[in-house]
Design a protein around this motif. Structure first.
Motif, PDB file in Angstrom:
ATOM      1  N   ILE A  56       0.828  -1.209   0.000  1.00 12.50           N
ATOM      2  CA  ILE A  56       0.000   0.000   0.000  1.00 12.50           C
ATOM      3  C   ILE A  56       0.861   1.257   0.000  1.00 12.50           C
ATOM      4  CG2 ILE A  56      -1.707   1.332   1.299  1.00 12.50           C
ATOM      5  CD1 ILE A  56      -2.759  -1.364   2.391  1.00 12.50           C
ATOM      6  N   ALA A  57       1.829   1.313   0.905  1.00  9.76           N
ATOM      7  CA  ALA A  57       2.666   2.512   1.015  1.00  9.76           C
ATOM      8  C   ALA A  57       3.417   2.796  -0.276  1.00  9.76           C
ATOM      9  CB  ALA A  57       3.647   2.350   2.175  1.00  9.76           C
ATOM     10  N   GLU A  58       3.962   1.754  -0.875  1.00  9.45           N
ATOM     11  CA  GLU A  58       4.693   1.934  -2.130  1.00  9.45           C
ATOM     12  C   GLU A  58       3.771   2.476  -3.217  1.00  9.45           C
ATOM     13  OE1 GLU A  58       7.346  -0.674  -5.342  1.00  9.45           O
ATOM     14  OE2 GLU A  58       6.183  -1.686  -3.771  1.00  9.45           O
ATOM     15  N   MET A  59       2.570   1.936  -3.297  1.00 15.29           N
ATOM     16  CA  MET A  59       1.610   2.387  -4.312  1.00 15.29           C
ATOM     17  C   MET A  59       1.294   3.877  -4.147  1.00 15.29           C
ATOM     18  SD  MET A  59      -2.311   1.066  -4.991  1.00 15.29           S
ATOM     19  CE  MET A  59      -2.912   1.609  -3.371  1.00 15.29           C
ATOM     20  N   ILE A  60       0.996   4.286  -2.934  1.00 11.96           N
ATOM     21  CA  ILE A  60       0.608   5.675  -2.697  1.00 11.96           C
ATOM     22  C   ILE A  60       1.773   6.621  -2.975  1.00 11.96           C
ATOM     23  CG2 ILE A  60      -0.122   7.313  -0.911  1.00 11.96           C
ATOM     24  CD1 ILE A  60      -1.752   4.996   0.312  1.00 11.96           C
ATOM     25  N   GLN A  61       2.968   6.222  -2.564  1.00 12.56           N
ATOM     26  CA  GLN A  61       4.139   7.078  -2.774  1.00 12.56           C
ATOM     27  C   GLN A  61       4.496   7.200  -4.248  1.00 12.56           C
ATOM     28  OE1 GLN A  61       7.141   5.208  -0.351  1.00 12.56           O
ATOM     29  NE2 GLN A  61       6.202   5.849   1.573  1.00 12.56           N
ATOM     30  N   LYS A  62       4.587   6.074  -4.931  1.00 12.11           N
ATOM     31  CA  LYS A  62       5.018   6.089  -6.330  1.00 12.11           C
ATOM     32  C   LYS A  62       3.997   6.740  -7.254  1.00 12.11           C
ATOM     33  CE  LYS A  62       8.386   2.335  -6.546  1.00 12.11           C
ATOM     34  NZ  LYS A  62       8.769   1.068  -7.208  1.00 12.11           N
ATOM     35  N   GLU A  63       2.701   6.501  -6.979  1.00 13.51           N
ATOM     36  CA  GLU A  63       1.661   7.013  -7.873  1.00 13.51           C
ATOM     37  C   GLU A  63       1.069   8.338  -7.392  1.00 13.51           C
ATOM     38  OE1 GLU A  63       1.276   5.565 -10.691  1.00 13.51           O
ATOM     39  OE2 GLU A  63       2.571   3.880 -10.147  1.00 13.51           O
ATOM     40  N   VAL A  65      -0.931   8.969  -4.934  1.00 15.75           N
ATOM     41  CA  VAL A  65      -2.366   8.734  -4.759  1.00 15.75           C
ATOM     42  C   VAL A  65      -2.923   9.678  -3.695  1.00 15.75           C
ATOM     43  CG1 VAL A  65      -4.096   7.049  -4.019  1.00 15.75           C
ATOM     44  CG2 VAL A  65      -2.170   6.333  -5.463  1.00 15.75           C
ATOM     45  N   GLN A  66      -4.060  10.288  -4.000  1.00 17.65           N
ATOM     46  CA  GLN A  66      -4.704  11.218  -3.075  1.00 17.65           C
ATOM     47  C   GLN A  66      -5.912  10.607  -2.372  1.00 17.65           C
ATOM     48  OE1 GLN A  66      -4.559  13.767  -6.679  1.00 17.65           O
ATOM     49  NE2 GLN A  66      -4.612  15.452  -5.189  1.00 17.65           N
ATOM     50  N   VAL A  67      -6.555   9.639  -3.023  1.00 16.14           N
ATOM     51  CA  VAL A  67      -7.745   8.981  -2.468  1.00 16.14           C
ATOM     52  C   VAL A  67      -7.655   7.487  -2.714  1.00 16.14           C
ATOM     53  CG1 VAL A  67     -10.244   8.660  -2.703  1.00 16.14           C
ATOM     54  CG2 VAL A  67      -9.292  10.965  -2.716  1.00 16.14           C
ATOM     55  N   VAL A  68      -7.906   6.695  -1.665  1.00 20.16           N
ATOM     56  CA  VAL A  68      -8.006   5.251  -1.846  1.00 20.16           C
ATOM     57  C   VAL A  68      -9.405   4.791  -1.454  1.00 20.16           C
ATOM     58  CG1 VAL A  68      -5.562   4.822  -1.446  1.00 20.16           C
ATOM     59  CG2 VAL A  68      -7.160   4.685   0.467  1.00 20.16           C
ATOM     60  N   MET A  85      -3.557   6.707   5.183  1.00 17.96           N
ATOM     61  CA  MET A  85      -3.529   8.073   5.735  1.00 17.96           C
ATOM     62  C   MET A  85      -2.127   8.489   6.121  1.00 17.96           C
ATOM     63  SD  MET A  85      -7.119   8.458   7.852  1.00 17.96           S
ATOM     64  CE  MET A  85      -7.226   6.788   8.524  1.00 17.96           C
ATOM     65  N   GLN A  86      -1.364   7.551   6.669  1.00 17.77           N
ATOM     66  CA  GLN A  86       0.036   7.853   7.013  1.00 17.77           C
ATOM     67  C   GLN A  86       0.821   8.296   5.777  1.00 17.77           C
ATOM     68  OE1 GLN A  86       1.161   4.103   8.737  1.00 17.77           O
ATOM     69  NE2 GLN A  86       0.880   4.822  10.852  1.00 17.77           N
ATOM     70  N   GLN A  87       0.465   7.739   4.633  1.00 17.06           N
ATOM     71  CA  GLN A  87       1.174   8.047   3.396  1.00 17.06           C
ATOM     72  C   GLN A  87       0.581   9.245   2.660  1.00 17.06           C
ATOM     73  OE1 GLN A  87       4.023   6.527   2.730  1.00 17.06           O
ATOM     74  NE2 GLN A  87       3.690   5.385   4.635  1.00 17.06           N
ATOM     75  N   GLY A  88      -0.495   9.823   3.216  1.00 16.60           N
ATOM     76  CA  GLY A  88      -1.017  11.061   2.652  1.00 16.60           C
ATOM     77  C   GLY A  88      -2.311  10.957   1.870  1.00 16.60           C
ATOM     78  N   ALA A  89      -2.993   9.808   1.891  1.00 14.69           N
ATOM     79  CA  ALA A  89      -4.217   9.631   1.116  1.00 14.69           C
ATOM     80  C   ALA A  89      -5.459   9.722   2.001  1.00 14.69           C
ATOM     81  CB  ALA A  89      -4.197   8.284   0.398  1.00 14.69           C
ATOM     82  N   HIS A  90      -6.522  10.253   1.428  1.00 19.38           N
ATOM     83  CA  HIS A  90      -7.835  10.200   2.058  1.00 19.38           C
ATOM     84  C   HIS A  90      -8.422   8.816   1.803  1.00 19.38           C
ATOM     85  CE1 HIS A  90      -7.874  14.605   2.650  1.00 19.38           C
ATOM     86  NE2 HIS A  90      -7.259  14.648   1.472  1.00 19.38           N
ATOM     87  N   PHE A 320     -17.382  11.807  -2.712  1.00 17.75           N
ATOM     88  CA  PHE A 320     -16.174  11.801  -1.883  1.00 17.75           C
ATOM     89  C   PHE A 320     -15.020  12.500  -2.604  1.00 17.75           C
ATOM     90  CE2 PHE A 320     -12.400   9.993   0.154  1.00 17.75           C
ATOM     91  CZ  PHE A 320     -12.739  10.129   1.493  1.00 17.75           C
ATOM     92  N   ILE A 321     -14.857  12.216  -3.881  1.00 22.37           N
ATOM     93  CA  ILE A 321     -13.775  12.830  -4.659  1.00 22.37           C
ATOM     94  C   ILE A 321     -13.934  14.347  -4.681  1.00 22.37           C
ATOM     95  CG2 ILE A 321     -12.845  13.096  -6.995  1.00 22.37           C
ATOM     96  CD1 ILE A 321     -11.999  10.473  -5.778  1.00 22.37           C
ATOM     97  N   ILE A 322     -15.154  14.807  -4.943  1.00 22.20           N
ATOM     98  CA  ILE A 322     -15.395  16.249  -5.010  1.00 22.20           C
ATOM     99  C   ILE A 322     -15.235  16.880  -3.633  1.00 22.20           C
ATOM    100  CG2 ILE A 322     -17.173  18.002  -5.450  1.00 22.20           C
ATOM    101  CD1 ILE A 322     -18.156  16.267  -7.748  1.00 22.20           C
TER     102      ILE A 322
END
Length: 361
Positions: A56-63, A65-68, A85-90, A320-322
């Motif tokens: 999960i962390a690798e995915m959010i960092q590399k891509e 990602v803002q929302v999962v 959330m730790q990696q910065g995604a809602h 949610f996205i909006i």
């Protein structure tokens, strides 16, 4: 327009619905999917033209990602949400928010710590027939909601419970009909009633599914802090499945209700829902003759969609996205999702202790 980058955690049946929904939302770009199963991640990624990850962390960092959207089995919601959330995604998580109040609170604490939004999927709030009731309540057309009811007579067979290894067990699913099928109607009930719950007496039973550990049927009476009451009957033991309904009766004598589901209810990966959600009771003063017009409009919207399940999931994902883009609160928050967990937790506890359970839990 800057599109928000989204991803999915978990690649089971509901993930396929959410992936298609996200692909159909112009405000977001689905960039990746994650699963502990490399084969599932690869298959889903290939189907939707995105990248596959196992971490999960690798995915959010590399891509970036803002929302999962979390589509894992229920007990895994907490872990995935907190890492995201730790990696910065809602985080938007499939229902229920979690299987325990401890998990709910940990997710909400992480949201506050990292300044992230957490929402729960309850797409039936976006059904026109369901939202119409909320609008009538908010406009005072029923007075104060004082009596509510949920009746859900559904069916799940042995093939369904064996379709995934996590189904039907306490440790892997977290519960039965109360945790998996009924949260939609339980969410609508507490949304409509408006008042906080004060006391619940409930019982659960396994009527005709000896090959599972968990409940296939449950019943409860709720007392709310404002004096309102409600009753719940939910079941996966009625063959064939009949319907799911939520009815609200107000202090002025007016009533409004909705049949949210007909037949066996939605089964992920199986043929789409065939019956539109419709208001089945409407005695709002001056509007008693509106049911036919409501039905006509709601059938037209339902029939205009190629896949009603994806369509309404898309409405919630888009909300949610909006909400993230506009820095506002989504329609279904973690706080709202926790109320459903409170309710089924109280029913399970009431059955075990053979007594009413009072709030706070």
């Amino acid at each position: 327009m800057t599109r928000i980058k989204s991803a999915i955690i978990g690649c089971g049946k509901m993930a396929q619905v959410h992936a298609q929904a996200l692909k159909n939302i112009e405000e977001t770009e689905l960039v990746a999917v994650q699963s502990r199963s490399a084969d599932k991640a690869a298959a889903t990624a290939a189907r939707f033209g995105v990248k596959a990850y196992s971490d999960i962390a690798e995915m959010i960092q590399k891509e970036q990602v803002q929302v999962v959207v979390i589509c894992t089995p229920h007990p895994a919601h907490r872990e995935g949400a907190i890492i995201a959330m730790q990696q910065g995604a809602h985080v938007l998580t499939e229902k229920p928010l979690a299987v325990s109040l401890e998990d709910c609170d940990a997710m909400m604490e992480a949201a506050a710590k990292y300044n992230k939004q957490v929402g729960m999927v309850s797409q039936r709030r976006f059904y026109p027939a369901c939202y119409r009731i909320k609008q009538a309540i908010d406009a005072g057309k029923l007075g104060t909601p004082m009596l509510g009811s949920v009746v859900m007579y559904g069916w799940r067979d042995e093939k369904y419970y064996k379709s995934n290894p996590w189904r039907g067990s306490w440790d892997k699913e977290g519960g039965g009909v109360l945790v998996n099928q009924a949260p939609h109607q339980l969410d609508l009930l507490q949304w409509y009633m408006g008042s906080e719950m004060e006391e619940v007496y409930g019982v659960w039973q396994n009527i005709n599914h000896p090959y599972i550990e968990v409940d296939d049927t449950a019943s409860a009476i709720i007392r709310f802090k404002n004096g309102a009451v409600a009753n719940i009957i939910v079941s996966n033991a009625q063959k064939p499945g009949l319907y799911g309904k939520v009815h609200i009766h107000g202090s002025n004598g007016a009533s409004a209700g909705v049949q949210t589901d007909g037949g066996a209810m939605f089964l992920p990966g199986q043929p789409a829902v065939l019956e539109p959600p419709l208001n089945d009771i409407w005695t709002v003063p001056g509007e008693e003759q509106q049911l036919e017009a409501f039905h006509k409009a709601d059938r037209a919207e339902f029939n205009s969609t190629n896949d009603p399940v994806e369509y309404y999931v898309r409405q919630q994902n888009r909300d949610f996205i909006i909400a993230i883009g506009e820095n506002r609160t989504p329609l279904v928050t973690a706080k709202e999702g926790r109320k459903t967990v409170e309710l089924f937790t109280a029913i399970y506890r009431s059955t075990k202790e053979r007594k009413p359970i009072r709030w706070p839990l």
